[in-house]
Design a protein around this motif. Sequence first.
Motif, PDB file in Angstrom:
ATOM      1  N   ASP A  86       0.851  -1.184   0.000  1.00 29.14           N
ATOM      2  CA  ASP A  86       0.000   0.000   0.000  1.00 29.14           C
ATOM      3  C   ASP A  86       0.888   1.235   0.000  1.00 29.14           C
ATOM      4  OD1 ASP A  86       0.646   0.796   2.714  1.00 29.14           O
ATOM      5  OD2 ASP A  86      -0.780  -0.692   3.434  1.00 29.14           O
ATOM      6  N   THR A  87       0.280   2.407  -0.039  1.00 26.57           N
ATOM      7  CA  THR A  87       1.059   3.647  -0.113  1.00 26.57           C
ATOM      8  C   THR A  87       1.244   4.324   1.236  1.00 26.57           C
ATOM      9  OG1 THR A  87      -0.928   4.894  -0.671  1.00 26.57           O
ATOM     10  CG2 THR A  87       0.413   4.096  -2.508  1.00 26.57           C
ATOM     11  N   SER A  88       0.791   3.695   2.299  1.00 28.55           N
ATOM     12  CA  SER A  88       0.959   4.270   3.631  1.00 28.55           C
ATOM     13  C   SER A  88       2.422   4.141   4.066  1.00 28.55           C
ATOM     14  CB  SER A  88       0.060   3.541   4.637  1.00 28.55           C
ATOM     15  OG  SER A  88       0.356   3.947   5.947  1.00 28.55           O
ATOM     16  N   ARG A  89       2.921   5.146   4.764  1.00 22.04           N
ATOM     17  CA  ARG A  89       4.282   5.102   5.307  1.00 22.04           C
ATOM     18  C   ARG A  89       4.282   4.660   6.764  1.00 22.04           C
ATOM     19  NH1 ARG A  89       7.721   4.748   1.518  1.00 22.04           N
ATOM     20  NH2 ARG A  89       9.227   6.371   1.866  1.00 22.04           N
ATOM     21  N   SER A  90       3.117   4.394   7.334  1.00 20.30           N
ATOM     22  CA  SER A  90       3.022   3.980   8.744  1.00 20.30           C
ATOM     23  C   SER A  90       3.280   2.485   8.874  1.00 20.30           C
ATOM     24  CB  SER A  90       1.619   4.280   9.288  1.00 20.30           C
ATOM     25  OG  SER A  90       1.345   5.642   9.200  1.00 20.30           O
ATOM     26  N   TRP A 117       6.299 -13.357   9.556  1.00 15.33           N
ATOM     27  CA  TRP A 117       5.634 -12.181   9.006  1.00 15.33           C
ATOM     28  C   TRP A 117       6.525 -10.979   9.232  1.00 15.33           C
ATOM     29  CZ3 TRP A 117       3.458  -7.574  10.961  1.00 15.33           C
ATOM     30  CH2 TRP A 117       3.588  -7.403  12.336  1.00 15.33           C
ATOM     31  N   GLY A 118       6.250  -9.921   8.506  1.00 14.08           N
ATOM     32  CA  GLY A 118       7.039  -8.716   8.674  1.00 14.08           C
ATOM     33  C   GLY A 118       6.570  -7.628   7.727  1.00 14.08           C
ATOM     34  N   TYR A 119       7.386  -6.597   7.610  1.00 17.07           N
ATOM     35  CA  TYR A 119       7.052  -5.473   6.742  1.00 17.07           C
ATOM     36  C   TYR A 119       8.341  -4.771   6.349  1.00 17.07           C
ATOM     37  CZ  TYR A 119       7.291  -3.416  11.408  1.00 17.07           C
ATOM     38  OH  TYR A 119       7.684  -3.068  12.669  1.00 17.07           O
ATOM     39  N   TYR A 120       8.271  -4.031   5.261  1.00 15.89           N
ATOM     40  CA  TYR A 120       9.413  -3.261   4.809  1.00 15.89           C
ATOM     41  C   TYR A 120       8.911  -2.084   3.974  1.00 15.89           C
ATOM     42  CZ  TYR A 120       8.742  -6.150   0.620  1.00 15.89           C
ATOM     43  OH  TYR A 120       8.204  -6.805  -0.456  1.00 15.89           O
ATOM     44  N   ARG A 121       9.754  -1.071   3.890  1.00 16.86           N
ATOM     45  CA  ARG A 121       9.418   0.113   3.123  1.00 16.86           C
ATOM     46  C   ARG A 121       9.604  -0.183   1.629  1.00 16.86           C
ATOM     47  NH1 ARG A 121       7.742   4.101   5.598  1.00 16.86           N
ATOM     48  NH2 ARG A 121       9.004   4.142   7.464  1.00 16.86           N
ATOM     49  N   THR A 122       8.742   0.392   0.811  1.00 14.27           N
ATOM     50  CA  THR A 122       8.850   0.313  -0.643  1.00 14.27           C
ATOM     51  C   THR A 122       8.926   1.741  -1.182  1.00 14.27           C
ATOM     52  OG1 THR A 122       6.466   0.391  -1.035  1.00 14.27           O
ATOM     53  CG2 THR A 122       7.450  -1.803  -0.676  1.00 14.27           C
ATOM     54  N   VAL A 128       3.540  -5.430   3.674  1.00 18.54           N
ATOM     55  CA  VAL A 128       3.402  -6.299   4.837  1.00 18.54           C
ATOM     56  C   VAL A 128       3.249  -7.705   4.269  1.00 18.54           C
ATOM     57  CG1 VAL A 128       2.112  -6.789   6.944  1.00 18.54           C
ATOM     58  CG2 VAL A 128       2.241  -4.435   6.094  1.00 18.54           C
ATOM     59  N   TYR A 129       3.959  -8.664   4.841  1.00 19.04           N
ATOM     60  CA  TYR A 129       3.962 -10.006   4.272  1.00 19.04           C
ATOM     61  C   TYR A 129       3.851 -11.065   5.355  1.00 19.04           C
ATOM     62  CZ  TYR A 129       8.727 -10.413   5.935  1.00 19.04           C
ATOM     63  OH  TYR A 129       9.832 -10.470   6.745  1.00 19.04           O
ATOM     64  N   PHE A 130       3.519 -12.272   4.898  1.00 15.18           N
ATOM     65  CA  PHE A 130       3.614 -13.448   5.755  1.00 15.18           C
ATOM     66  C   PHE A 130       4.033 -14.620   4.887  1.00 15.18           C
ATOM     67  CE2 PHE A 130      -0.700 -13.784   4.188  1.00 15.18           C
ATOM     68  CZ  PHE A 130      -0.822 -15.139   3.899  1.00 15.18           C
ATOM     69  N   THR A 131       4.583 -15.645   5.535  1.00 12.15           N
ATOM     70  CA  THR A 131       4.897 -16.893   4.853  1.00 12.15           C
ATOM     71  C   THR A 131       4.251 -18.034   5.631  1.00 12.15           C
ATOM     72  OG1 THR A 131       6.953 -17.321   6.056  1.00 12.15           O
ATOM     73  CG2 THR A 131       7.131 -16.014   4.059  1.00 12.15           C
ATOM     74  N   LEU A 132       3.901 -19.066   4.891  1.00 12.14           N
ATOM     75  CA  LEU A 132       3.409 -20.310   5.477  1.00 12.14           C
ATOM     76  C   LEU A 132       4.270 -21.447   4.956  1.00 12.14           C
ATOM     77  CD1 LEU A 132      -0.470 -19.934   4.992  1.00 12.14           C
ATOM     78  CD2 LEU A 132       0.824 -19.713   7.131  1.00 12.14           C
TER      79      LEU A 132
END
Length: 154
Positions: A86-90, A117-122, A128-132
């Motif tokens: 998404d375009t949010s920076r939060s 799971w985690g998140y990173y800036r684009t 925001v991501y997750f893996t299974l």
Amino acid sequence: MDTIAPVRPAVQRPLRISLPTGPAAAAEARSHVRAAINSWGVPVDPYVSPLLPSELVTNAIRHEAGEAVKLFITCSCGHLQVYVHDTSRSWPEPMDVGPDAEAGRGLMLVASLSTEWGYYRTPAGKAVYFTLALQDDLDERDEGDREDDRHPAR
């Protein structure tokens, strides 16, 4: 006895989907994830795998003013990976909510039900991501654990 594991391509072609930020986006995300795991034959929990992207998409829409969020789905290295851009920076923050709260448990579910799971800036905001982990990979690891339990000296 020799057994052969089912042959699955090492990397699935990633899916990239733009979801409009409306009330149907979470359901659409669930549908895309279900379709991907069915067409790829990916052995993941059929209830958890569509639930988690639904939570991430809902959070992105709730905290996002843009017109769309992007859903990326891929499978490689023994894991299903789902990213919501998404375009949010939060940064996403898990909330500590009471037992009667009607909302606020999404990231807690993602954290507790995913392998990671985690998140990173684009450049455009964040992902925001997750893996299974694939279930047959978990089954093999569990079998190894049971084997170690029978032979604690190893």
